[in-house]
Design an enzyme around this catalytic site. Sequence first.
Site, mmCIF file in Angstrom:
data_model
loop_
_atom_site.group_PDB
_atom_site.id
_atom_site.type_symbol
_atom_site.label_atom_id
_atom_site.label_comp_id
_atom_site.label_asym_id
_atom_site.label_seq_id
_atom_site.Cartn_x
_atom_site.Cartn_y
_atom_site.Cartn_z
ATOM 1 N N ASN A 228 56.762 46.733 -8.423
ATOM 2 C CA ASN A 228 56.470 48.114 -8.046
ATOM 3 C C ASN A 228 57.598 48.586 -7.127
ATOM 4 O O ASN A 228 57.808 48.003 -6.071
ATOM 5 C CB ASN A 228 55.145 48.220 -7.290
ATOM 6 C CG ASN A 228 53.944 47.818 -8.126
ATOM 7 O OD1 ASN A 228 54.061 47.538 -9.316
ATOM 8 N ND2 ASN A 228 52.774 47.789 -7.501
ATOM 9 N N TYR B 171 59.407 51.985 -5.138
ATOM 10 C CA TYR B 171 59.359 53.381 -4.723
ATOM 11 C C TYR B 171 60.592 53.800 -3.927
ATOM 12 O O TYR B 171 61.110 54.884 -4.125
ATOM 13 C CB TYR B 171 58.093 53.648 -3.903
ATOM 14 C CG TYR B 171 56.844 53.617 -4.754
ATOM 15 C CD1 TYR B 171 56.444 54.732 -5.467
ATOM 16 C CD2 TYR B 171 56.079 52.459 -4.860
ATOM 17 C CE1 TYR B 171 55.315 54.714 -6.272
ATOM 18 C CE2 TYR B 171 54.952 52.424 -5.654
ATOM 19 C CZ TYR B 171 54.566 53.546 -6.357
ATOM 20 O OH TYR B 171 53.456 53.516 -7.168
ATOM 21 N N GLU C 292 55.000 49.788 -11.386
ATOM 22 C CA GLU C 292 54.763 51.089 -10.759
ATOM 23 C C GLU C 292 56.109 51.701 -10.380
ATOM 24 O O GLU C 292 56.975 51.023 -9.836
ATOM 25 C CB GLU C 292 53.922 50.997 -9.473
ATOM 26 C CG GLU C 292 52.459 50.745 -9.677
ATOM 27 C CD GLU C 292 51.676 50.769 -8.363
ATOM 28 O OE1 GLU C 292 52.138 51.416 -7.397
ATOM 29 O OE2 GLU C 292 50.614 50.125 -8.302
#
Length: 456
Positions: free
Chosen positions: A300, A302, A372
């Site tokens: 994941n 970000y 993600e």
Amino acid sequence: MTPEPARAPAPPPSPLRFPRGFLWGVSTSAAQIEGAVDEDGRGPSSWDAFAAGAGRIKDGSDPRVTTDHYHRYQEDVALLKDLGVGAYRFSVAWPRVVPEGRGAVNAAGLDFYDRLVDALLAAGVAPVPTLFHWDTPQALEASGGWLQRETAEHFAAYADAVAARLGDRVTRWITLNEPAEVTLLGYGLGQHAPGRHLLFDALPAAHHQLLGHGLAVQALRARGATGIGIANSHGPTWPASDSPADIEAADLYDLLLNRLFAEPILLGRYPDDEIAALLPGPVTDDLATISAPLDWYGINYYQPTKIGAPTTEETDFSGVRLPPGLPFTPREITDRPRTGFGWPVVPEALTELLLSFRDRYGADLPPVMITENGCAYDGIEDPERIAFLDGHLRALRTAMDAGVDVRGYFVWSLLDNFEWAEGFRQRFGLVHVDYTTLRRTPKASFRWLRELVAQT
């Protein structure tokens, strides 16, 4: 005076191309979308209890209804079919299946996921269940939660129950989602459920989650499962300067947020002997369980994090309050666009991250899935989200061209939803949700992704 010649317009960006068989998906989690917290025998979760505390959720909301996916899953599956993705990553709510976290299995809870899996397969979408996405049964949490070794054992028993019901149709599994955030934000800093403020005394929660992962892998394998992975959060750590103090602080942060959760799984060891000495139980024996081979490794991503030397003042970083006295201090990354959440948009850091994993782990790194990646912006016409996804997919393609074996990419998230301690203030969805009427409206980014997937 000779006029300056007109500049040719910049060429359009090259089209995004991914190999045949590349897996496109979207992700959600049960606590964020299902609602129906009191229905069909579901027990309370740690997030139900946490949200009930005054002031813990920034907009005063709670996860009792969220997007009501429990009752509207067929509508959401229809959206997935329209989007054209090959896979849907959802989570199974542990307290819906085993209300007390241990003991009796709730057949009605499994029935819901039975229906969901069948609906997905009928729509041509592969189900990818995550077994733990932060919603610990509250009965277990009241007994210490992930600070207790027994929780890992109860998690494995729950994984076995889910595999027994769904294993004939599920070909990809995820054990845990982001154990680093559960440890840091939930047990260390108290910003997430269960709201403990243990700082470095939270480290047993990290070890027991990793042990639970390994025991769940064993349980899934015993049921004949294949396609097993984990979804760990990772991002590059950048020192705030070239000073030895900033570099030392950044190295420690990287160890705690990246290597502490990757290396036990990939290498069968903890990255630091002093950290390992703080962990409970027979650590060496546990590592043999934790490092059971995986079929793929989920990341994941970000944002990167800039880290400087410690400070004596409380710090507010991306909405998280950090107490004084930590051995590192996050610093703002400036001169970058920011999402609605205030996070810096740095696509090239995804390339950096993937290349660092390739170089650090070599043959010990299985094929990778981006489980993600996404951003929070308001509005149904959301060009910022399109630009974010386009930039990150180009960065991903760059890493693949450099030899990183990436097999798939999951956008966070299908729907606007309950964004943990932020409540409904941050919208990550490809689909807009009106939280009053629960009406779903696909955003411009939904249409953009649909066109991209159709070209692959």
